[in-house]
Scaffold this motif. Sequence first.
Motif, PDB file in Angstrom:
ATOM      1  N   LEU A 214       0.835  -1.200   0.000  1.00 22.67           N
ATOM      2  CA  LEU A 214       0.000   0.000   0.000  1.00 22.67           C
ATOM      3  C   LEU A 214       0.869   1.248   0.000  1.00 22.67           C
ATOM      4  N   ASN A 215       0.432   2.259  -0.725  1.00 23.30           N
ATOM      5  CA  ASN A 215       1.066   3.577  -0.666  1.00 23.30           C
ATOM      6  C   ASN A 215       0.250   4.441   0.287  1.00 23.30           C
ATOM      7  N   ARG A 216       0.878   4.879   1.377  1.00 22.64           N
ATOM      8  CA  ARG A 216       0.206   5.679   2.385  1.00 22.64           C
ATOM      9  C   ARG A 216       1.069   6.881   2.769  1.00 22.64           C
ATOM     10  N   ALA A 217       0.423   7.934   3.273  1.00 18.86           N
ATOM     11  CA  ALA A 217       1.136   9.131   3.729  1.00 18.86           C
ATOM     12  C   ALA A 217       0.645   9.496   5.119  1.00 18.86           C
ATOM     13  N   ALA A 218       1.553  10.023   5.924  1.00 21.53           N
ATOM     14  CA  ALA A 218       1.205  10.464   7.273  1.00 21.53           C
ATOM     15  C   ALA A 218       1.688  11.891   7.469  1.00 21.53           C
ATOM     16  N   PHE A 219       0.790  12.742   7.935  1.00 21.59           N
ATOM     17  CA  PHE A 219       1.118  14.108   8.332  1.00 21.59           C
ATOM     18  C   PHE A 219       1.628  14.031   9.768  1.00 21.59           C
ATOM     19  N   VAL A 220       2.907  14.362   9.977  1.00 21.76           N
ATOM     20  CA  VAL A 220       3.553  14.149  11.265  1.00 21.76           C
ATOM     21  C   VAL A 220       3.517  15.423  12.092  1.00 21.76           C
ATOM     22  N   SER A 221       2.835  15.351  13.229  1.00 18.22           N
ATOM     23  CA  SER A 221       2.836  16.460  14.182  1.00 18.22           C
ATOM     24  C   SER A 221       2.886  15.869  15.584  1.00 18.22           C
ATOM     25  N   GLY A 222       3.163  16.696  16.570  1.00 17.76           N
ATOM     26  CA  GLY A 222       3.327  16.197  17.923  1.00 17.76           C
ATOM     27  C   GLY A 222       2.015  16.058  18.667  1.00 17.76           C
ATOM     28  N   ASP A 223       2.093  15.465  19.854  1.00 17.82           N
ATOM     29  CA  ASP A 223       0.929  15.378  20.731  1.00 17.82           C
ATOM     30  C   ASP A 223       0.519  16.780  21.191  1.00 17.82           C
ATOM     31  N   ALA A 224      -0.760  16.922  21.531  1.00 13.65           N
ATOM     32  CA  ALA A 224      -1.282  18.221  21.963  1.00 13.65           C
ATOM     33  C   ALA A 224      -2.164  18.036  23.191  1.00 13.65           C
ATOM     34  N   ALA A 225      -2.284  19.091  23.969  1.00 10.93           N
ATOM     35  CA  ALA A 225      -3.198  19.122  25.116  1.00 10.93           C
ATOM     36  C   ALA A 225      -4.263  20.179  24.851  1.00 10.93           C
ATOM     37  N   VAL A 226      -5.509  19.845  25.166  1.00 12.78           N
ATOM     38  CA  VAL A 226      -6.647  20.756  24.982  1.00 12.78           C
ATOM     39  C   VAL A 226      -7.384  20.859  26.311  1.00 12.78           C
ATOM     40  N   VAL A 227      -7.728  22.091  26.709  1.00 14.85           N
ATOM     41  CA  VAL A 227      -8.404  22.278  27.992  1.00 14.85           C
ATOM     42  C   VAL A 227      -9.565  23.249  27.831  1.00 14.85           C
ATOM     43  N   LEU A 228     -10.698  22.887  28.418  1.00 16.48           N
ATOM     44  CA  LEU A 228     -11.882  23.746  28.436  1.00 16.48           C
ATOM     45  C   LEU A 228     -12.043  24.301  29.847  1.00 16.48           C
ATOM     46  N   PRO A 229     -11.712  25.584  30.079  1.00 19.25           N
ATOM     47  CA  PRO A 229     -11.886  26.164  31.416  1.00 19.25           C
ATOM     48  C   PRO A 229     -13.374  26.278  31.763  1.00 19.25           C
ATOM     49  N   TYR A 230     -13.713  25.814  32.984  1.00 18.53           N
ATOM     50  CA  TYR A 230     -15.106  25.792  33.409  1.00 18.53           C
ATOM     51  C   TYR A 230     -15.224  26.322  34.826  1.00 18.53           C
ATOM     52  N   ASP A 231     -16.164  27.253  35.019  1.00 20.20           N
ATOM     53  CA  ASP A 231     -16.501  27.790  36.334  1.00 20.20           C
ATOM     54  C   ASP A 231     -17.827  27.156  36.739  1.00 20.20           C
ATOM     55  N   ALA A 232     -17.768  26.210  37.676  1.00 17.28           N
ATOM     56  CA  ALA A 232     -18.972  25.466  38.045  1.00 17.28           C
ATOM     57  C   ALA A 232     -19.978  26.326  38.793  1.00 17.28           C
ATOM     58  N   ARG A 233     -19.513  27.307  39.542  1.00 19.45           N
ATOM     59  CA  ARG A 233     -20.448  28.167  40.288  1.00 19.45           C
ATOM     60  C   ARG A 233     -21.238  29.054  39.337  1.00 19.45           C
ATOM     61  N   ARG A 234     -20.554  29.613  38.366  1.00 19.31           N
ATOM     62  CA  ARG A 234     -21.228  30.495  37.404  1.00 19.31           C
ATOM     63  C   ARG A 234     -21.765  29.730  36.189  1.00 19.31           C
ATOM     64  N   ASP A 235     -21.405  28.457  36.063  1.00 20.23           N
ATOM     65  CA  ASP A 235     -21.853  27.604  34.969  1.00 20.23           C
ATOM     66  C   ASP A 235     -21.498  28.229  33.612  1.00 20.23           C
ATOM     67  N   ARG A 236     -20.229  28.629  33.495  1.00 21.82           N
ATOM     68  CA  ARG A 236     -19.755  29.227  32.247  1.00 21.82           C
ATOM     69  C   ARG A 236     -18.384  28.673  31.882  1.00 21.82           C
ATOM     70  N   VAL A 237     -18.051  28.810  30.626  1.00 21.26           N
ATOM     71  CA  VAL A 237     -16.752  28.345  30.122  1.00 21.26           C
ATOM     72  C   VAL A 237     -16.048  29.501  29.436  1.00 21.26           C
ATOM     73  N   LEU A 238     -14.761  29.336  29.230  1.00 20.51           N
ATOM     74  CA  LEU A 238     -13.988  30.292  28.445  1.00 20.51           C
ATOM     75  C   LEU A 238     -13.567  29.618  27.153  1.00 20.51           C
ATOM     76  N   LEU A 239     -13.904  30.236  26.037  1.00 16.78           N
ATOM     77  CA  LEU A 239     -13.514  29.761  24.709  1.00 16.78           C
ATOM     78  C   LEU A 239     -12.563  30.778  24.086  1.00 16.78           C
ATOM     79  N   ILE A 240     -11.856  30.350  23.063  1.00 14.14           N
ATOM     80  CA  ILE A 240     -10.977  31.281  22.343  1.00 14.14           C
ATOM     81  C   ILE A 240     -11.343  31.272  20.866  1.00 14.14           C
ATOM     82  N   GLU A 241     -10.929  32.322  20.201  1.00 13.71           N
ATOM     83  CA  GLU A 241     -11.184  32.473  18.762  1.00 13.71           C
ATOM     84  C   GLU A 241      -9.871  32.859  18.085  1.00 13.71           C
ATOM     85  N   GLN A 242      -9.569  32.199  16.958  1.00  9.54           N
ATOM     86  CA  GLN A 242      -8.357  32.538  16.205  1.00  9.54           C
ATOM     87  C   GLN A 242      -8.478  32.066  14.759  1.00  9.54           C
ATOM     88  N   PHE A 243      -7.660  32.657  13.898  1.00 10.40           N
ATOM     89  CA  PHE A 243      -7.612  32.261  12.485  1.00 10.40           C
ATOM     90  C   PHE A 243      -6.989  30.881  12.375  1.00 10.40           C
TER      91      PHE A 243
END
Length: 375
Positions: A214-243
Amino acid sequence: MSIHHFFYGTLCHPPLLHAVIGRVPDMQPASLCGYRVREACRDDVPLGFPVLEALSGATAQGFVCTLSPREAERIAWYEAGYNAQDLDVVQEGASLRARVWLPGAGHWQLGAEWSLAEWRPHWGALKTEAAAQFIREAEQIGPEAANARYHSILVRAWSKLAAQAQPMPQDLRRSVQDNDIDVDSQNIGYKGFFLVEDYRLRHRLFAGGFSDTLNRAAFVSGDAAVVLPYDARRDRVLLIEQFRTGPFARGEPNPWMIEAIAGRIDPGESPKQTAHREAMEEAGITLDSLIEAPRFYPTPGAKTEFIHCFIGLTDLPDDAGRPGGVEDEGEDIRPHLVSFDQLMEMVQSGEAGNAPLVVLALWLERMRDGLRAKA
């Protein structure tokens, strides 16, 4: 013609030397007078390798070995940033002329005295894996291009070690046996900040035997961490926006994406450390604690990227978050505070249209009642 080399640093670690030249030569203890071994640093951060500092009365301990011209060439590839000099070293009381690699002017700062014994448990496996990958790339794209990619090589090596240390469970999946995958060739199809590798391979079939090549290709990048900040008392999250380049290249009319905070895991860093660091870099917030969420390959058919997800418990008052990003990396990030209900509306509408954020939103929905009760 054979060439004597004196090694005083990481190349004294036999597995790393084997990764660079393909064998472990006869290594005899030797010393270099007038020098001592110091930790290389940048911005006071240790870089995981040493340099020599000229110092009257000091003695640097190391090893002497004899290398072929081809092996000496590979050492020169690996020692970019150093300058080779032929100096007199002492071996068994006799003087011997050997090649020594001295740091180039202005490359690094000098840190504490360096010890191979202290270096080995923290850096040995990572630097050895990175050395093997560096040589593979240098042979295909040239040592200059491979050295330009060295930090990305370290990231890949760290991700590979993480995959081996904590593999995905295989309760339902078939158990892998030796020789289940036969790689005919592995070549670099594209090099840059990321890498694309082209493979020709065969793999074991469920019914027995092997697939066609088989001919196959792999895009090689490193491991990543993703976090969703959450305030349980206010029941809100912080999101980000970027290009984002991916949606732009696909033709998305608006390539600014709503996401959770995320970043590549740096060599030597744990996923949790990355989550805390990125929360400060991208939004200027501190996380109180992290709750592990699913970890996964987002695109296993083509990408090596592996994602570690977290819910980050924190306090999110109305003024929480600030525009962020690392300027040197071209990041321009805007934070958004939104209610949990608004987050789920964006998941439903598709505006929260990226896999890590959708996974984290659904994971938060699963845990939300318990978190709010504790808060």
